[in-house]
Design a protein around this motif. Sequence first.
Motif, PDB file in Angstrom:
ATOM      1  N   ARG A   1      44.107  47.290  38.587  1.00 47.19           N
ATOM      2  CA  ARG A   1      45.031  48.379  38.286  1.00 47.19           C
ATOM      3  C   ARG A   1      46.405  47.810  37.966  1.00 47.19           C
ATOM      4  N   SER A   2      47.133  48.601  37.247  1.00 45.97           N
ATOM      5  CA  SER A   2      48.536  48.241  37.016  1.00 45.97           C
ATOM      6  C   SER A   2      49.469  49.010  37.943  1.00 45.97           C
ATOM      7  N   ASN A   3      48.864  49.868  38.777  1.00 49.51           N
ATOM      8  CA  ASN A   3      49.651  50.670  39.708  1.00 49.51           C
ATOM      9  C   ASN A   3      48.874  50.816  41.014  1.00 49.51           C
ATOM     10  N   TRP A   4      49.212  49.972  41.986  1.00 49.63           N
ATOM     11  CA  TRP A   4      48.623  50.074  43.315  1.00 49.63           C
ATOM     12  C   TRP A   4      49.586  50.885  44.176  1.00 49.63           C
ATOM     13  N   THR A   5      49.241  52.135  44.414  1.00 50.31           N
ATOM     14  CA  THR A   5      50.190  53.057  45.050  1.00 50.31           C
ATOM     15  C   THR A   5      50.516  52.666  46.492  1.00 50.31           C
ATOM     16  N   LEU A   6      49.603  52.007  47.206  1.00 49.34           N
ATOM     17  CA  LEU A   6      49.825  51.669  48.604  1.00 49.34           C
ATOM     18  C   LEU A   6      50.360  50.245  48.797  1.00 49.34           C
ATOM     19  N   CYS A   7      50.531  49.529  47.725  1.00 50.45           N
ATOM     20  CA  CYS A   7      51.003  48.137  47.831  1.00 50.45           C
ATOM     21  C   CYS A   7      52.471  48.040  47.430  1.00 50.45           C
ATOM     22  N   LEU A   8      53.109  47.035  47.919  1.00 54.29           N
ATOM     23  CA  LEU A   8      54.516  46.825  47.579  1.00 54.29           C
ATOM     24  C   LEU A   8      54.676  46.352  46.145  1.00 54.29           C
ATOM     25  N   SER A   9      53.687  45.643  45.640  1.00 57.06           N
ATOM     26  CA  SER A   9      53.733  45.135  44.275  1.00 57.06           C
ATOM     27  C   SER A   9      52.316  45.009  43.735  1.00 57.06           C
ATOM     28  N   ASN A  10      52.194  44.886  42.413  1.00 55.97           N
ATOM     29  CA  ASN A  10      50.886  44.708  41.803  1.00 55.97           C
ATOM     30  C   ASN A  10      50.262  43.376  42.205  1.00 55.97           C
ATOM     31  N   LYS A  11      51.106  42.379  42.420  1.00 50.78           N
ATOM     32  CA  LYS A  11      50.598  41.086  42.864  1.00 50.78           C
ATOM     33  C   LYS A  11      49.956  41.207  44.238  1.00 50.78           C
ATOM     34  N   ASP A  12      50.563  41.972  45.094  1.00 53.84           N
ATOM     35  CA  ASP A  12      49.996  42.189  46.416  1.00 53.84           C
ATOM     36  C   ASP A  12      48.658  42.933  46.325  1.00 53.84           C
ATOM     37  N   GLY A  13      48.576  43.885  45.409  1.00 54.11           N
ATOM     38  CA  GLY A  13      47.329  44.615  45.226  1.00 54.11           C
ATOM     39  C   GLY A  13      46.208  43.726  44.720  1.00 54.11           C
ATOM     40  N   GLU A  14      46.533  42.832  43.769  1.00 50.98           N
ATOM     41  CA  GLU A  14      45.522  41.908  43.269  1.00 50.98           C
ATOM     42  C   GLU A  14      45.089  40.929  44.348  1.00 50.98           C
ATOM     43  N   ASN A  15      46.001  40.618  45.246  1.00 48.21           N
ATOM     44  CA  ASN A  15      45.633  39.738  46.353  1.00 48.21           C
ATOM     45  C   ASN A  15      44.628  40.421  47.278  1.00 48.21           C
ATOM     46  N   TRP A  16      44.808  41.706  47.527  1.00 50.27           N
ATOM     47  CA  TRP A  16      43.849  42.457  48.335  1.00 50.27           C
ATOM     48  C   TRP A  16      42.491  42.588  47.617  1.00 50.27           C
ATOM     49  N   ARG A  17      42.524  42.571  46.318  1.00 44.04           N
ATOM     50  CA  ARG A  17      41.282  42.776  45.563  1.00 44.04           C
ATOM     51  C   ARG A  17      40.330  41.585  45.676  1.00 44.04           C
ATOM     52  N   ARG A  18      40.781  40.551  46.331  1.00 43.06           N
ATOM     53  CA  ARG A  18      39.880  39.429  46.578  1.00 43.06           C
ATOM     54  C   ARG A  18      38.723  39.818  47.501  1.00 43.06           C
ATOM     55  N   ILE A  19      38.850  40.987  48.080  1.00 46.71           N
ATOM     56  CA  ILE A  19      37.776  41.489  48.947  1.00 46.71           C
ATOM     57  C   ILE A  19      36.464  41.658  48.182  1.00 46.71           C
ATOM     58  N   ASN A  20      36.552  41.716  46.842  1.00 45.11           N
ATOM     59  CA  ASN A  20      35.349  41.869  46.024  1.00 45.11           C
ATOM     60  C   ASN A  20      34.358  40.739  46.256  1.00 45.11           C
ATOM     61  N   SER A  21      34.825  39.502  46.198  1.00 47.83           N
ATOM     62  CA  SER A  21      33.920  38.357  46.348  1.00 47.83           C
ATOM     63  C   SER A  21      33.294  38.320  47.736  1.00 47.83           C
ATOM     64  N   ALA A  22      34.075  38.675  48.762  1.00 44.49           N
ATOM     65  CA  ALA A  22      33.542  38.675  50.125  1.00 44.49           C
ATOM     66  C   ALA A  22      32.470  39.744  50.293  1.00 44.49           C
ATOM     67  N   LEU A  23      32.710  40.941  49.774  1.00 41.60           N
ATOM     68  CA  LEU A  23      31.721  42.020  49.896  1.00 41.60           C
ATOM     69  C   LEU A  23      30.483  41.745  49.051  1.00 41.60           C
ATOM     70  N   ALA A  24      30.663  41.176  47.845  1.00 42.92           N
ATOM     71  CA  ALA A  24      29.506  40.888  46.988  1.00 42.92           C
ATOM     72  C   ALA A  24      28.574  39.886  47.646  1.00 42.92           C
ATOM     73  N   THR A  25      29.135  38.824  48.213  1.00 38.09           N
ATOM     74  CA  THR A  25      28.310  37.829  48.899  1.00 38.09           C
ATOM     75  C   THR A  25      27.613  38.413  50.113  1.00 38.09           C
ATOM     76  N   PHE A  26      28.329  39.250  50.859  1.00 41.04           N
ATOM     77  CA  PHE A  26      27.747  39.856  52.059  1.00 41.04           C
ATOM     78  C   PHE A  26      26.600  40.803  51.698  1.00 41.04           C
ATOM     79  N   VAL A  27      26.789  41.612  50.677  1.00 39.83           N
ATOM     80  CA  VAL A  27      25.757  42.576  50.278  1.00 39.83           C
ATOM     81  C   VAL A  27      24.514  41.845  49.799  1.00 39.83           C
TER      82      VAL A  27
END
Length: 373
Positions: free
Chosen positions: A276-302
Amino acid sequence: MLRANKARASKAKSPYARPPPRTSVERSIVATTVTTQASPVSSTEPIIPTVTGLHSEAAISVPPRSYVVSHGSLAQSVPLQPVYGTADTQTPVVQTLPTQPTVEPQLHIPTAGTTADSSGSFGCGVVFGDEWSVLAWPESWSQEIRRAITLLELVPIVIVKKKIVSDYIWIIGSSLIYWAQKYAQQRVNSNLGFESHRIIWHGIRGMVWSQLYPTIQKKLKNNNPPTILVIHCGGNDIGNPHSTLKGLQMYMKSTIVNISQLMPKTVIVWSHILPRSNWTLCLSNKDGENWRRINSALATFVVKKACGASIKYPDILIRHVSLFRKDGIHLSDLGNDIFVNSLRNALGLFLSTTDRFYPNTTTSQALSWSNLE
């Protein structure tokens, strides 16, 4: 001239003369004659009343009446007429109209392990198109049970015009799934071209991760577990101030475990959270992209723990502005086109091969269905 004591000799022969009085027997005979003439009597055997005794009142015996209805009288709607029945009366035979032969579908009876009962029943029948199919009765059922079911018609025959689809694919997620379904209905097909499976979309606008498990529980009350469950949720939880990245990751993994226990035969597919270009709950878009790293962890777990699969969208990048709407969150028509096509291709891959990752890469090809089982 008036004659007081003598009457004229010719008066008895006058047409105006009073008739002599009748006896009681004659009155009874006349009354019976009038009554019998009022109703039609069989011409073959006329009934003559018998008189017993000359000095006593007449005793007349009348045979019992019966009503005989002919087929012709019913056809002409003639009212019933009472007639005196006789021993030689024959009941008219009603002729039935010829019926046209009916054409039945061809019957296919399984030969192995099927035995007919005394009524000729093999089992219950189902029509698929123009052909019959038979489901044989269990061999443990006695002939009395099979005969009772056949005679009482307890098992209905189901007419099937189309192929029965018993396998389902659920796609559950946030507003991105909601708008993807709208786009698929207008441009492609809500079933994405699949004939062997039926796709059920369930997009909830503004959905957060805590709504996922209750939503699945609610759907299972009236539906069987699907063959594949695609989860596209968690984007609205990115940057939640009441949680951390690690805390959110543990919470999502525990939910995946609960879902796999709730539907042990369902393949769970993790759909990656889009940028996204607008993460409403994050302080910045960079912070939101950092949280999006959860994708790799969830994909491996699933894939490893839940024996599921993963869908990634490498063509949807934040730098491609034309793929997003003005809010920077939802996809445009072009973005929905890529998103829906990726879903269709991934589901086709999972249904036809043993791959667990879409798209295929050198790393994901090493993790196949057979290697992980």
